[in-house]
Scaffold this motif. Structure first.
Motif, PDB file in Angstrom:
ATOM      1  N   SER A  74      -3.599 -23.777  15.228  1.00  0.00           N
ATOM      2  CA  SER A  74      -4.329 -25.015  14.958  1.00  0.00           C
ATOM      3  C   SER A  74      -3.929 -25.600  13.606  1.00  0.00           C
ATOM      4  O   SER A  74      -3.697 -26.807  13.489  1.00  0.00           O
ATOM      5  N   ARG A  75      -3.844 -24.763  12.596  1.00  0.00           N
ATOM      6  CA  ARG A  75      -3.432 -25.243  11.261  1.00  0.00           C
ATOM      7  C   ARG A  75      -2.015 -25.808  11.290  1.00  0.00           C
ATOM      8  O   ARG A  75      -1.731 -26.829  10.660  1.00  0.00           O
ATOM      9  N   PHE A  76      -1.139 -25.109  12.009  1.00  0.00           N
ATOM     10  CA  PHE A  76       0.243 -25.575  12.127  1.00  0.00           C
ATOM     11  C   PHE A  76       0.282 -26.945  12.806  1.00  0.00           C
ATOM     12  O   PHE A  76       0.926 -27.876  12.316  1.00  0.00           O
ATOM     13  N   ARG A  77      -0.436 -27.081  13.906  1.00  0.00           N
ATOM     14  CA  ARG A  77      -0.443 -28.338  14.643  1.00  0.00           C
ATOM     15  C   ARG A  77      -1.102 -29.467  13.859  1.00  0.00           C
ATOM     16  O   ARG A  77      -0.679 -30.623  13.958  1.00  0.00           O
ATOM     17  N   ARG A  78      -2.141 -29.141  13.078  1.00  0.00           N
ATOM     18  CA  ARG A  78      -2.796 -30.180  12.268  1.00  0.00           C
ATOM     19  C   ARG A  78      -1.849 -30.763  11.237  1.00  0.00           C
ATOM     20  O   ARG A  78      -2.038 -31.886  10.774  1.00  0.00           O
ATOM     21  N   PHE A  79      -0.842 -30.026  10.853  1.00  0.00           N
ATOM     22  CA  PHE A  79       0.147 -30.552   9.924  1.00  0.00           C
ATOM     23  C   PHE A  79       1.286 -31.244  10.677  1.00  0.00           C
ATOM     24  O   PHE A  79       1.644 -32.373  10.377  1.00  0.00           O
ATOM     25  N   VAL A  80       1.865 -30.541  11.635  1.00  0.00           N
ATOM     26  CA  VAL A  80       3.105 -30.990  12.257  1.00  0.00           C
ATOM     27  C   VAL A  80       2.940 -32.269  13.073  1.00  0.00           C
ATOM     28  O   VAL A  80       3.750 -33.195  12.947  1.00  0.00           O
ATOM     29  N   PHE A  81       1.923 -32.346  13.910  1.00  0.00           N
ATOM     30  CA  PHE A  81       1.803 -33.519  14.777  1.00  0.00           C
ATOM     31  C   PHE A  81       1.561 -34.813  13.993  1.00  0.00           C
ATOM     32  O   PHE A  81       2.264 -35.805  14.220  1.00  0.00           O
ATOM     33  N   PRO A  82       0.608 -34.861  13.069  1.00  0.00           N
ATOM     34  CA  PRO A  82       0.439 -36.110  12.313  1.00  0.00           C
ATOM     35  C   PRO A  82       1.664 -36.450  11.454  1.00  0.00           C
ATOM     36  O   PRO A  82       2.042 -37.621  11.349  1.00  0.00           O
ATOM     37  N   MET A  83       2.278 -35.426  10.852  1.00  0.00           N
ATOM     38  CA  MET A  83       3.442 -35.698  10.002  1.00  0.00           C
ATOM     39  C   MET A  83       4.614 -36.215  10.838  1.00  0.00           C
ATOM     40  O   MET A  83       5.334 -37.125  10.405  1.00  0.00           O
ATOM     41  N   THR A  84       4.788 -35.674  12.020  1.00  0.00           N
ATOM     42  CA  THR A  84       5.844 -36.154  12.911  1.00  0.00           C
ATOM     43  C   THR A  84       5.578 -37.591  13.334  1.00  0.00           C
ATOM     44  O   THR A  84       6.487 -38.430  13.308  1.00  0.00           O
ATOM     45  N   ALA A  85       4.340 -37.885  13.704  1.00  0.00           N
ATOM     46  CA  ALA A  85       3.987 -39.250  14.100  1.00  0.00           C
ATOM     47  C   ALA A  85       4.201 -40.230  12.945  1.00  0.00           C
ATOM     48  O   ALA A  85       4.741 -41.321  13.135  1.00  0.00           O
ATOM     49  N   LEU A  86       3.804 -39.830  11.745  1.00  0.00           N
ATOM     50  CA  LEU A  86       3.981 -40.682  10.574  1.00  0.00           C
ATOM     51  C   LEU A  86       5.462 -40.952  10.312  1.00  0.00           C
ATOM     52  O   LEU A  86       5.867 -42.101  10.086  1.00  0.00           O
ATOM     53  N   PHE A  87       6.268 -39.902  10.367  1.00  0.00           N
ATOM     54  CA  PHE A  87       7.690 -40.087  10.097  1.00  0.00           C
ATOM     55  C   PHE A  87       8.351 -40.943  11.182  1.00  0.00           C
ATOM     56  O   PHE A  87       9.169 -41.810  10.871  1.00  0.00           O
ATOM     57  N   GLN A 131      14.338 -43.284   3.775  1.00  0.00           N
ATOM     58  CA  GLN A 131      14.343 -42.325   4.887  1.00  0.00           C
ATOM     59  C   GLN A 131      14.734 -40.935   4.395  1.00  0.00           C
ATOM     60  O   GLN A 131      14.115 -39.935   4.758  1.00  0.00           O
ATOM     61  N   PHE A 132      15.757 -40.863   3.557  1.00  0.00           N
ATOM     62  CA  PHE A 132      16.180 -39.570   3.010  1.00  0.00           C
ATOM     63  C   PHE A 132      15.115 -38.991   2.086  1.00  0.00           C
ATOM     64  O   PHE A 132      14.792 -37.808   2.156  1.00  0.00           O
ATOM     65  N   ILE A 133      14.580 -39.841   1.242  1.00  0.00           N
ATOM     66  CA  ILE A 133      13.560 -39.378   0.291  1.00  0.00           C
ATOM     67  C   ILE A 133      12.331 -38.869   1.038  1.00  0.00           C
ATOM     68  O   ILE A 133      11.785 -37.810   0.696  1.00  0.00           O
ATOM     69  N   SER A 134      11.909 -39.597   2.067  1.00  0.00           N
ATOM     70  CA  SER A 134      10.728 -39.155   2.816  1.00  0.00           C
ATOM     71  C   SER A 134      10.993 -37.848   3.558  1.00  0.00           C
ATOM     72  O   SER A 134      10.099 -37.009   3.679  1.00  0.00           O
ATOM     73  N   THR A 135      12.216 -37.647   4.038  1.00  0.00           N
ATOM     74  CA  THR A 135      12.554 -36.384   4.697  1.00  0.00           C
ATOM     75  C   THR A 135      12.418 -35.221   3.730  1.00  0.00           C
ATOM     76  O   THR A 135      11.829 -34.179   4.066  1.00  0.00           O
ATOM     77  N   PHE A 136      12.950 -35.371   2.533  1.00  0.00           N
ATOM     78  CA  PHE A 136      12.834 -34.309   1.529  1.00  0.00           C
ATOM     79  C   PHE A 136      11.387 -34.107   1.103  1.00  0.00           C
ATOM     80  O   PHE A 136      10.938 -32.973   0.894  1.00  0.00           O
ATOM     81  N   ALA A 137      10.640 -35.199   0.984  1.00  0.00           N
ATOM     82  CA  ALA A 137       9.226 -35.092   0.595  1.00  0.00           C
ATOM     83  C   ALA A 137       8.419 -34.354   1.664  1.00  0.00           C
ATOM     84  O   ALA A 137       7.594 -33.490   1.345  1.00  0.00           O
ATOM     85  N   ILE A 138       8.659 -34.686   2.926  1.00  0.00           N
ATOM     86  CA  ILE A 138       7.944 -34.001   4.011  1.00  0.00           C
ATOM     87  C   ILE A 138       8.302 -32.519   4.031  1.00  0.00           C
ATOM     88  O   ILE A 138       7.430 -31.659   4.212  1.00  0.00           O
ATOM     89  N   THR A 139       9.573 -32.212   3.829  1.00  0.00           N
ATOM     90  CA  THR A 139       9.999 -30.810   3.793  1.00  0.00           C
ATOM     91  C   THR A 139       9.305 -30.067   2.655  1.00  0.00           C
ATOM     92  O   THR A 139       8.783 -28.962   2.847  1.00  0.00           O
ATOM     93  N   GLY A 140       9.271 -30.657   1.482  1.00  0.00           N
ATOM     94  CA  GLY A 140       8.596 -30.036   0.348  1.00  0.00           C
ATOM     95  C   GLY A 140       7.111 -29.869   0.583  1.00  0.00           C
ATOM     96  O   GLY A 140       6.525 -28.831   0.255  1.00  0.00           O
ATOM     97  N   PHE A 141       6.505 -30.881   1.179  1.00  0.00           N
ATOM     98  CA  PHE A 141       5.074 -30.804   1.486  1.00  0.00           C
ATOM     99  C   PHE A 141       4.807 -29.713   2.514  1.00  0.00           C
ATOM    100  O   PHE A 141       3.820 -28.971   2.432  1.00  0.00           O
ATOM    101  N   TYR A 142       5.684 -29.571   3.522  1.00  0.00           N
ATOM    102  CA  TYR A 142       5.509 -28.518   4.521  1.00  0.00           C
ATOM    103  C   TYR A 142       5.618 -27.140   3.877  1.00  0.00           C
ATOM    104  O   TYR A 142       4.832 -26.237   4.195  1.00  0.00           O
ATOM    105  N   VAL A 143       6.573 -26.951   3.005  1.00  0.00           N
ATOM    106  CA  VAL A 143       6.724 -25.650   2.321  1.00  0.00           C
ATOM    107  C   VAL A 143       5.463 -25.347   1.519  1.00  0.00           C
ATOM    108  O   VAL A 143       4.944 -24.227   1.566  1.00  0.00           O
TER     109      VAL A 143
END
Length: 112
Positions: free
Chosen positions: A28-41, A77-89
């Protein structure tokens, strides 16, 4: 190699592990992060593509020198990809990894 050969204990009952409240909380925690972040991106990327295709005047507007709005959006687009990756970590380190470690230790019979 199976878990049994690695630990000397029988394999865990995977359906029981899957149905456990701890594992379901982890999912549930994983999905609460991944699905909204994927939709946003994907929305951000779709906006970029749509603007590039239908708003030529806006995207070709020069901000300074040869820097255009389209170039800024493209680099964004590149900056947001790196930001999302950092936020996920950051998120995984604090919310996912401790729970995953606890489940792993429980399955392997190790003391925390």
């Amino acid at each position: 190699m199976t878990t049994e050969t690695q630990t000397g204990r029988p394999d865990p009952d995977w359906p029981q592990v899957y149905d456990s409240p701890e594992f379901q909380r982890l999912r549930s925690r994983f999905r609460r992060f991944v699905f909204p972040m994927t939709a946003l991106f994907l929305a951000w990327y779709a906006l970029y593509v749509l603007l590039a295709d239908y708003a030529h005047d806006f995207m070709s507007h020069k901000i300074g020198g040869n820097i255009t709005v389209g170039l800024i959006f493209g680099l964004g687009q590149f900056i947001s990809t790196f930001a999302i990756t950092g936020f996920y970590v950051w998120y995984a380190d604090r919310k996912l990894d401790p729970t995953a470690e606890a489940i792993r230790h429980e399955l392997e019979g190790e003391a925390l």
